[in-house]
Motif scaffolding. Structure first.
Motif: not given
Length: 165
Positions: A125-128, A109-112, A101-107, A134-138
């Motif tokens: 699917v929500k992309l965060n 260029p492929v993911f944006v 339902k949600s995906i965490v990724s760094d920025r 900020h290691p808490q995110t990924d």
């Protein structure tokens, strides 16, 4: 037990426990510690475990499998059968199958890119997107990446272009 592909150049404690199961003897821990600390492959290939500065704000704990995943690439690998990157996908809850339902990724260029944005939209699917340092995110994916990179460096030390196999 340390330098084999299965051993994966594991650290002192992991190597010690493997050896202890098969060959228990007094004073073994100091011998294993000395061996691992002198391993030239580990000295060249292992990454630093220093933590970045700053407070962590953990992500909420997922309630089910494949509801919250993170993705990242390991890039810059030597070409192996035409490939030079690995996509790492980590389910933050377990390693079972399902639909996120949600995906965490760094920025990256492929993911944006438009393609990924549209794909996530089509599957609802929500992309965060995380931010740098900020290691808490990924952080979980980054840790998997570090472990995989270290294993590849150690196990492919003599033949770096064979990592795909």
């Amino acid at each position: 037990m340390h330098s084999t592909p299965i051993g994966g150049h594991s650290g002192i404690n992991t190597t010690y426990h493997r050896v202890k199961k098969l060959f228990p003897r007094k004073g073994m821990k100091s011998h294993v510690e000395s061996f691992v600390k002198q391993c030239s492959v580990c000295q060249q290939a292992k990454h630093s475990l220093a933590h970045p500065a700053g407070l962590l704000r953990p992500l909420p704990i997922p309630l089910a499998t494949w509801q919250d995943i993170s993705m990242d690439f390991i890039e810059g690998l030597p070409k192996s059968d035409g490939f030079n990157a690995i996509l790492v996908v980590v389910d933050r809850f377990t390693k079972l199958h399902g639909r996120p339902k949600s995906i965490v990724s760094d920025r990256d260029p492929v993911f944006v890119s438009h393609f990924w944005q549209e794909l996530f939209h089509l599957y609802d699917v929500k992309l965060n997107l995380s931010t740098a340092y900020h290691p808490q995110t990924d952080g979980q994916t980054k840790r998997v990446n570090q472990s995989l990179e270290m294993y590849l460096r150690c196990s492919m030390h003599d033949s770096p272009h064979q990592w795909k196999k």
